[in-house]
Write an enzyme that holds these catalytic residues in place. Sequence first.
Site, short mmCIF file in Angstrom:
data_model
loop_
_atom_site.label_atom_id
_atom_site.label_comp_id
_atom_site.label_asym_id
_atom_site.label_seq_id
_atom_site.Cartn_x
_atom_site.Cartn_y
_atom_site.Cartn_z
N MET A 20 0.84 -1.22 0.11
CA MET A 20 0.01 -0.22 0.08
C MET A 20 0.98 1.11 0.06
O MET A 20 0.56 2.19 -0.81
CB MET A 20 -1.15 -0.16 1.16
N ASP B 256 12.13 2.89 4.79
CA ASP B 256 11.47 1.73 4.96
C ASP B 256 12.85 0.57 5.38
O ASP B 256 13.84 0.86 4.94
CB ASP B 256 10.84 1.13 3.55
N LEU C 207 2.58 1.35 8.12
CA LEU C 207 3.39 0.35 8.78
C LEU C 207 2.41 -1.05 9.16
O LEU C 207 1.15 -0.91 9.08
CB LEU C 207 4.09 0.59 9.90
N THR D 164 -3.39 0.30 9.59
CA THR D 164 -4.60 -0.46 10.35
C THR D 164 -3.96 -0.80 11.78
O THR D 164 -3.51 -1.65 11.80
CB THR D 164 -5.31 -1.39 9.79
N LYS E 299 -11.85 2.17 10.99
CA LYS E 299 -11.09 1.31 10.26
C LYS E 299 -11.21 -0.05 11.02
O LYS E 299 -11.45 -1.32 10.29
CB LYS E 299 -9.55 1.65 10.01
N ASN F 144 -14.64 -1.47 10.58
CA ASN F 144 -14.79 -1.94 9.16
C ASN F 144 -14.24 -3.21 8.85
O ASN F 144 -14.92 -4.30 8.17
CB ASN F 144 -14.13 -0.92 8.10
N ASN F 145 -13.06 -3.57 9.33
CA ASN F 145 -12.36 -4.80 8.93
C ASN F 145 -12.71 -5.70 9.66
O ASN F 145 -12.61 -6.95 9.27
CB ASN F 145 -10.75 -4.53 9.04
N LYS G 12 -4.52 -9.99 11.88
CA LYS G 12 -4.07 -8.69 12.86
C LYS G 12 -5.11 -7.86 13.09
O LYS G 12 -5.49 -7.45 14.15
CB LYS G 12 -2.71 -7.87 12.48
P1 NAD Z 1 3.08 -4.57 3.66
O1 NAD Z 1 3.42 -5.53 4.72
O2 NAD Z 1 3.24 -4.75 2.22
O3 NAD Z 1 4.18 -3.44 4.11
C1 NAD Z 1 4.63 -2.64 5.02
C2 NAD Z 1 5.94 -2.29 4.81
O4 NAD Z 1 6.64 -1.75 6.17
C3 NAD Z 1 7.03 -2.98 4.22
O5 NAD Z 1 7.69 -2.67 3.04
C4 NAD Z 1 8.13 -3.22 5.55
O6 NAD Z 1 9.35 -3.43 5.09
C5 NAD Z 1 8.14 -1.87 6.29
N1 NAD Z 1 8.29 -1.85 7.69
C6 NAD Z 1 7.87 -2.60 8.60
N2 NAD Z 1 8.21 -2.39 9.76
C7 NAD Z 1 8.96 -1.42 9.73
C8 NAD Z 1 9.54 -0.45 10.55
N3 NAD Z 1 9.71 -0.39 11.99
N4 NAD Z 1 10.15 0.73 9.89
C9 NAD Z 1 10.27 0.94 8.44
N5 NAD Z 1 9.65 0.04 7.79
C10 NAD Z 1 8.99 -0.81 8.23
O7 NAD Z 1 2.03 -3.96 4.38
P2 NAD Z 1 0.57 -3.25 3.65
O8 NAD Z 1 -0.13 -4.21 2.71
O9 NAD Z 1 1.29 -2.13 2.69
O10 NAD Z 1 -0.26 -2.51 4.57
C11 NAD Z 1 0.22 -1.57 5.40
C12 NAD Z 1 -0.93 -1.12 6.53
O11 NAD Z 1 -1.97 -0.76 5.77
C13 NAD Z 1 -1.32 -2.39 7.18
O12 NAD Z 1 -1.56 -1.76 8.68
C14 NAD Z 1 -2.62 -2.92 6.74
O13 NAD Z 1 -3.29 -3.54 7.55
C15 NAD Z 1 -3.11 -1.67 6.27
N6 NAD Z 1 -4.07 -1.80 4.91
C16 NAD Z 1 -3.65 -2.64 3.93
C17 NAD Z 1 -4.38 -2.92 2.83
C18 NAD Z 1 -4.09 -3.74 1.88
O14 NAD Z 1 -4.76 -4.09 0.67
N7 NAD Z 1 -3.14 -4.52 1.60
C19 NAD Z 1 -5.71 -2.22 2.63
C20 NAD Z 1 -5.83 -1.32 3.85
C21 NAD Z 1 -5.19 -1.18 4.91
#
Ligand code: NAD
Length: 305
Positions: free
Chosen positions: A11, A30, A64, A95, A170, A173-174, A239
């Site tokens: 995302m 990141d 994150l 989230t 959120k 919703n989830n 989660k």
């Molecule tokens: P993801 O796991 O693809 O990405 C997370 C990123 O954070 C990774 O690149 C990881 O390397 C980085 N990261 C983790 N810990 C870190 C730290 N301490 N410091 C720096 N970087 C760090 O996750 P995502 O799918 O992009 O989702 C991110 C958030 O959005 C989550 O909370 C998820 O629940 C929420 N979300 C996801 C979606 C979806 O469809 N994927 C939709 C809505 C909300």
Amino acid sequence: MKVGFIGLGVMGAPMAANILKGGHELTVYDRSAEAVARLVQAGARAAANGREVGAASDIVVTMLPEPQHVEQAVLGPDGVAEGLREGGIVIEMSTIDPGTSRRVGDALRARGMELVDSPVGKTSEHAATGTLTLMVGGNPQAIERAMPVLKCMGTDTYFCGGPGTGHAMKMTNNLLATTIMMANTEALAIGIKAGLTLELMQEVMRTTMAWNQQLAVAMPKKAFLGDDSPGFAIRLACKDVRLACEAAEQMGFEALVGRGAQKTMEEAMAQGLGDRDTAAIMFMREKALGIEVRQQPAEALKKAA
Ligand code: NAD
């Protein structure tokens, strides 16, 4: 505006790219060097940690995986709060539970900074097109200052109330979206095993109270096509539900439907499916029952009818 972005995953990467396209200066971090390199190629500057992102920015976005990552990235050693100037804003878009959101926000406010919570709805496709749903909570003045950045990422903006209310929206919703998805996989697998076809079940359910968006929109795009490539990872969906169940416990009741969905996803994670899309839950059931829940040609429906 000088904007920072931490968390360039499924995302975060497209959301950060849209901030660049919006004409803002962007500094990113990141823990994955490859994720940073991709954004640098698109025109962002790389930082070595959250503190450096904070020091280079007026507003820092965090996207994150889990609450502890947000706490660490914002308030931990070398975190954003150590670099951001007084008056700076963190827009927290992951989230996470409203309790953590309020705690991090309070800690920032004690240091003269602000937190706006704006978790997002919809999918990575919408992250790419800048058309996410934004569930915004926080102090109105801070929200107003954050809007030019938020507008780069989303089109449907809902103001939910004070600090933590965006994350509460959120989480709620989830809990619902994910438990519906888990219920769909359970019901459809039972139906197929009992001798029905997917097409017949879809046709009948379309006319009853069983019909839902996961069945109508999400599953035909992924699960029914046999596609569980990364979209919304099971570990993240699990989660979200766990956080909602924990919040319910703090309210004094047990969210039994949520706990069932959580258990289902934990089973999938134990089978190594945590990084797969939630579609993989269906494949886990297919394997266990020796069935396939896939889209069939239209003729099959006529035959079944
Ligand atoms: P993801 O796991 O693809 O990405 C997370 C990123 O954070 C990774 O690149 C990881 O390397 C980085 N990261 C983790 N810990 C870190 C730290 N301490 N410091 C720096 N970087 C760090 O996750 P995502 O799918 O992009 O989702 C991110 C958030 O959005 C989550 O909370 C998820 O629940 C929420 N979300 C996801 C979606 C979806 O469809 N994927 C939709 C809505 C909300």
